[in-house]
Scaffold this motif. Structure first.
Motif, PDB file in Angstrom:
ATOM      1  N   ALA A  50       0.916  -1.311   0.081  1.00 36.38           N
ATOM      2  CA  ALA A  50      -0.054  -0.156  -0.044  1.00 36.38           C
ATOM      3  C   ALA A  50       1.089   1.273   0.216  1.00 36.38           C
ATOM      4  O   ALA A  50       0.641   2.001   0.667  1.00 36.38           O
ATOM      5  N   MET A  51       1.964   1.174  -0.989  1.00 39.15           N
ATOM      6  CA  MET A  51       2.690   2.500  -0.992  1.00 39.15           C
ATOM      7  C   MET A  51       1.914   3.681  -1.743  1.00 39.15           C
ATOM      8  O   MET A  51       1.623   3.348  -2.778  1.00 39.15           O
ATOM      9  N   PRO A  52       2.128   4.915  -1.340  1.00 43.41           N
ATOM     10  CA  PRO A  52       1.605   5.966  -2.424  1.00 43.41           C
ATOM     11  C   PRO A  52       2.242   5.980  -3.258  1.00 43.41           C
ATOM     12  O   PRO A  52       3.761   5.611  -3.493  1.00 43.41           O
ATOM     13  N   ALA A  53       1.756   6.747  -4.465  1.00 46.89           N
ATOM     14  CA  ALA A  53       2.688   6.878  -5.726  1.00 46.89           C
ATOM     15  C   ALA A  53       3.916   7.950  -5.584  1.00 46.89           C
ATOM     16  O   ALA A  53       3.736   8.717  -4.747  1.00 46.89           O
ATOM     17  N   GLY A  54       4.916   7.648  -6.198  1.00 45.48           N
ATOM     18  CA  GLY A  54       6.106   8.522  -6.041  1.00 45.48           C
ATOM     19  C   GLY A  54       6.800   7.981  -4.848  1.00 45.48           C
ATOM     20  O   GLY A  54       8.000   8.847  -4.486  1.00 45.48           O
ATOM     21  N   LEU A  55       6.502   7.142  -3.726  1.00 48.45           N
ATOM     22  CA  LEU A  55       7.432   6.778  -2.848  1.00 48.45           C
ATOM     23  C   LEU A  55       7.689   5.251  -2.989  1.00 48.45           C
ATOM     24  O   LEU A  55       6.874   4.500  -2.954  1.00 48.45           O
ATOM     25  N   ARG A  56       9.065   5.042  -3.140  1.00 52.88           N
ATOM     26  CA  ARG A  56       9.290   3.485  -3.174  1.00 52.88           C
ATOM     27  C   ARG A  56       9.776   3.173  -2.159  1.00 52.88           C
ATOM     28  O   ARG A  56      10.575   3.513  -1.213  1.00 52.88           O
ATOM     29  N   LEU A  57       9.514   1.877  -1.581  1.00 51.94           N
ATOM     30  CA  LEU A  57       9.710   1.078  -0.450  1.00 51.94           C
ATOM     31  C   LEU A  57      10.868   0.115  -0.810  1.00 51.94           C
ATOM     32  O   LEU A  57      11.052  -0.465  -1.477  1.00 51.94           O
ATOM     33  N   ILE A  58      11.742   0.486   0.154  1.00 53.88           N
ATOM     34  CA  ILE A  58      13.032  -0.645   0.185  1.00 53.88           C
ATOM     35  C   ILE A  58      12.726  -1.445   1.267  1.00 53.88           C
ATOM     36  O   ILE A  58      13.149  -0.911   2.270  1.00 53.88           O
ATOM     37  N   PRO A  59      12.671  -2.892   1.001  1.00 56.36           N
ATOM     38  CA  PRO A  59      12.550  -3.745   2.058  1.00 56.36           C
ATOM     39  C   PRO A  59      13.781  -3.531   3.185  1.00 56.36           C
ATOM     40  O   PRO A  59      14.929  -4.033   2.264  1.00 56.36           O
ATOM     41  N   GLY A  60      13.954  -3.421   4.151  1.00 57.57           N
ATOM     42  CA  GLY A  60      15.186  -3.325   5.162  1.00 57.57           C
ATOM     43  C   GLY A  60      15.074  -4.086   6.453  1.00 57.57           C
ATOM     44  O   GLY A  60      13.887  -4.366   6.942  1.00 57.57           O
ATOM     45  N   ALA A  65      24.155  -7.319  16.227  1.00 57.73           N
ATOM     46  CA  ALA A  65      25.338  -8.288  16.144  1.00 57.73           C
ATOM     47  C   ALA A  65      26.386  -7.735  17.035  1.00 57.73           C
ATOM     48  O   ALA A  65      26.375  -6.879  17.684  1.00 57.73           O
ATOM     49  N   ASN A  66      27.293  -8.718  16.970  1.00 61.35           N
ATOM     50  CA  ASN A  66      28.564  -8.626  17.935  1.00 61.35           C
ATOM     51  C   ASN A  66      29.736  -8.384  17.015  1.00 61.35           C
ATOM     52  O   ASN A  66      30.025  -9.358  16.036  1.00 61.35           O
ATOM     53  N   TRP A  67      30.637  -7.468  17.229  1.00 54.18           N
ATOM     54  CA  TRP A  67      32.026  -7.614  16.695  1.00 54.18           C
ATOM     55  C   TRP A  67      33.071  -7.183  17.786  1.00 54.18           C
ATOM     56  O   TRP A  67      32.984  -6.320  18.321  1.00 54.18           O
ATOM     57  N   ARG A  68      33.721  -8.288  17.892  1.00 54.64           N
ATOM     58  CA  ARG A  68      35.082  -7.934  18.949  1.00 54.64           C
ATOM     59  C   ARG A  68      34.482  -7.413  20.264  1.00 54.64           C
ATOM     60  O   ARG A  68      34.944  -6.260  20.835  1.00 54.64           O
ATOM     61  N   ASN A  69      33.430  -8.096  20.684  1.00 54.11           N
ATOM     62  CA  ASN A  69      32.990  -7.475  22.183  1.00 54.11           C
ATOM     63  C   ASN A  69      32.398  -6.105  22.138  1.00 54.11           C
ATOM     64  O   ASN A  69      31.943  -5.626  23.319  1.00 54.11           O
ATOM     65  N   SER A  70      32.008  -5.754  20.678  1.00 46.01           N
ATOM     66  CA  SER A  70      31.237  -4.251  20.779  1.00 46.01           C
ATOM     67  C   SER A  70      29.864  -4.689  19.982  1.00 46.01           C
ATOM     68  O   SER A  70      29.684  -5.702  19.222  1.00 46.01           O
ATOM     69  N   GLY A  71      28.831  -4.066  20.762  1.00 47.88           N
ATOM     70  CA  GLY A  71      27.534  -4.381  19.879  1.00 47.88           C
ATOM     71  C   GLY A  71      27.611  -3.556  18.698  1.00 47.88           C
ATOM     72  O   GLY A  71      27.892  -2.333  18.657  1.00 47.88           O
ATOM     73  N   VAL A  72      27.364  -4.033  17.609  1.00 51.80           N
ATOM     74  CA  VAL A  72      27.213  -3.347  16.271  1.00 51.80           C
ATOM     75  C   VAL A  72      25.764  -3.474  15.724  1.00 51.80           C
ATOM     76  O   VAL A  72      25.222  -4.667  15.737  1.00 51.80           O
ATOM     77  N   HIS A  73      25.269  -2.719  14.689  1.00 48.56           N
ATOM     78  CA  HIS A  73      24.109  -2.879  13.814  1.00 48.56           C
ATOM     79  C   HIS A  73      24.520  -3.069  12.470  1.00 48.56           C
ATOM     80  O   HIS A  73      25.161  -2.173  12.047  1.00 48.56           O
ATOM     81  N   ILE A  74      23.788  -3.832  11.757  1.00 46.23           N
ATOM     82  CA  ILE A  74      23.937  -3.984  10.410  1.00 46.23           C
ATOM     83  C   ILE A  74      22.647  -3.817   9.753  1.00 46.23           C
ATOM     84  O   ILE A  74      21.610  -4.663  10.084  1.00 46.23           O
ATOM     85  N   VAL A  75      22.587  -2.975   8.865  1.00 46.93           N
ATOM     86  CA  VAL A  75      21.208  -2.717   8.179  1.00 46.93           C
ATOM     87  C   VAL A  75      21.349  -3.616   6.813  1.00 46.93           C
ATOM     88  O   VAL A  75      22.382  -3.644   6.069  1.00 46.93           O
ATOM     89  N   GLY A  76      20.229  -4.413   6.659  1.00 43.06           N
ATOM     90  CA  GLY A  76      20.076  -5.065   5.095  1.00 43.06           C
ATOM     91  C   GLY A  76      18.925  -4.124   4.412  1.00 43.06           C
ATOM     92  O   GLY A  76      17.907  -3.799   4.669  1.00 43.06           O
ATOM     93  N   LEU A  77      19.463  -4.085   3.074  1.00 45.29           N
ATOM     94  CA  LEU A  77      18.505  -3.136   2.234  1.00 45.29           C
ATOM     95  C   LEU A  77      18.307  -4.157   1.053  1.00 45.29           C
ATOM     96  O   LEU A  77      18.991  -4.980   0.615  1.00 45.29           O
ATOM     97  N   GLN A  78      17.279  -3.897   0.503  1.00 45.09           N
ATOM     98  CA  GLN A  78      16.884  -4.712  -0.712  1.00 45.09           C
ATOM     99  C   GLN A  78      16.762  -6.149  -0.398  1.00 45.09           C
ATOM    100  O   GLN A  78      17.003  -6.960  -1.552  1.00 45.09           O
ATOM    101  N   ILE A 183      21.606  -6.159   0.516  1.00 40.64           N
ATOM    102  CA  ILE A 183      22.999  -5.220   0.607  1.00 40.64           C
ATOM    103  C   ILE A 183      23.294  -5.187   1.975  1.00 40.64           C
ATOM    104  O   ILE A 183      22.320  -4.437   2.726  1.00 40.64           O
ATOM    105  N   ALA A 184      24.266  -5.688   2.795  1.00 35.54           N
ATOM    106  CA  ALA A 184      24.685  -5.455   4.037  1.00 35.54           C
ATOM    107  C   ALA A 184      25.079  -3.833   4.342  1.00 35.54           C
ATOM    108  O   ALA A 184      26.212  -3.390   3.426  1.00 35.54           O
TER     109      ALA A 184
END
Ligand code: AMP
Ligand code: MN
Ligand code: MN
Ligand code: MN
Length: 273
Positions: A50-60, A65-78, A183-184
């Motif tokens: 139900a997206m309005p005309a002119g606005l494209r939704l990118i599923p994300g 996640a964890n990297w060397r004892n740090s919390g990190v966030h990874i966005v997945g697009l498309q 895409i990560a």
């Protein structure tokens, strides 16, 4: 192109429904919108048809996640929201969030706070539970004066409520995203408070593990930071993404669609979409 590729809804810790985020993005003149809730695809599913005309939704999605004892966030697009590897990963993250909420509550009770699990669960309303729900509950129940104090003293990086056990290694979540054709993107690299040397190492390992882009613009930020991140992205062969990390109207770091332009020498992640 007016892109906002990092936003939250009530499916995780955002305060607007997915439909209201879409309406707000349209109003702000966004043409490419990614809904990237923490560890869930429910917000994407709610509006995809139900997206309005002119606005494209990118599923994300924004995966913890964890990297060397740090919390990190990874966005997945498309990403393909029906991919079974990703869906299994999301189910695992949901279990981790549930177990982690129990542990966060245990630690907060030890510090003298009461009813925190029930309170946070009620605010999450059966959706993806996280530290912001605990923070809100502590404020709304009068146990702490405001959200920022709750994070500063009890829930922020390195505090008792910063429970990181259970998150998968960041290479694992990159694999889930890639399995789903996505895409990560390394989310908000400056928020991890890493030294330059460690941030460079994170970028190098991220690129080596199949990561493809990083957020050169995340909310309102200083031009010097944007330049530094743009150079870093280019050095590691990463494309550039940009998003507000919108959670709610009135938040201090950026409004929906409030995304500064990428420097001209970046390769925007949306270039070939
Ligand atoms: P969680 O997903 O449970 O690890 O919680 C992380 C979320 O907490 C982030 O995505 C932000 O929405 C929120 N958050 C982190 N630090 C702060 C802060 N200092 N003030 C307000 N919200 C914060
Ligand atoms: Mn959040
Ligand atoms: Mn994040
Ligand atoms: Mn976010």
């Amino acid at each position: 192109m007016h892109a906002d590729l990092h936003t939250h809804t009530t499916a995780s810790d955002g305060r607007l429904s997915p439909a209201d985020v879409v309406a707000g993005a349209a109003e702000a003149g966004v043409d490419l919108l990614a809904i990237t809730d923490h560890d869930t695809l429910d917000g994407v599913a709610a509006v995809a048809a139900a997206m309005p005309a002119g606005l494209r939704l990118i599923p994300g999605i924004e995966l913890s996640a964890n990297w060397r004892n740090s919390g990190v966030h990874i966005v997945g697009l498309q990403i393909d929201p029906d991919n079974s590897t990703l869906l299994k990963g999301v189910a695992q993250q949901t279990r981790v969030r549930e177990q982690r909420a129990v542990e966060i509550a245990r630690r907060l009770e030890k510090a003298g706070f009461t009813q925190t699990l029930e309170g946070a669960r009620a605010l999450a309303g059966g959706r993806q539970i996280g530290r912001p729900h605990f923070a809100r509950y502590l404020v709304e129940s009068g146990q702490i004066k405001d959200i920022s104090t709750a994070f500063k003293r009890h829930l922020g990086r390195g505090k008792r409520g910063d429970v990181r056990q259970g998150w998968p290694e960041f290479t694992t979540v990159i694999d889930w995203i890639r399995a789903a054709g996505g895409i990560a993107v390394l989310a908000h690299p400056a928020k991890y408070k890493l030294t330059n040397l460690r941030l460079e190492a994170l970028c190098a390992e991220f690129a080596a593990a199949g990561g493809a882009a990083m957020e050169v613009v995340s909310g309102r930020q200083e031009a010097a930071l944007t330049d530094k991140l743009a150079r870093m992205a280019n050095r590691h062969g990463l494309r550039a993404s940009a998003g507000s990390d919108f959670h709610q109207p009135g938040q201090s770091w950026a409004q929906l669609g409030d995304v500064q332009p990428l420097p001209p020498d970046c390769r925007p992640v949306w270039q070939d979409w």
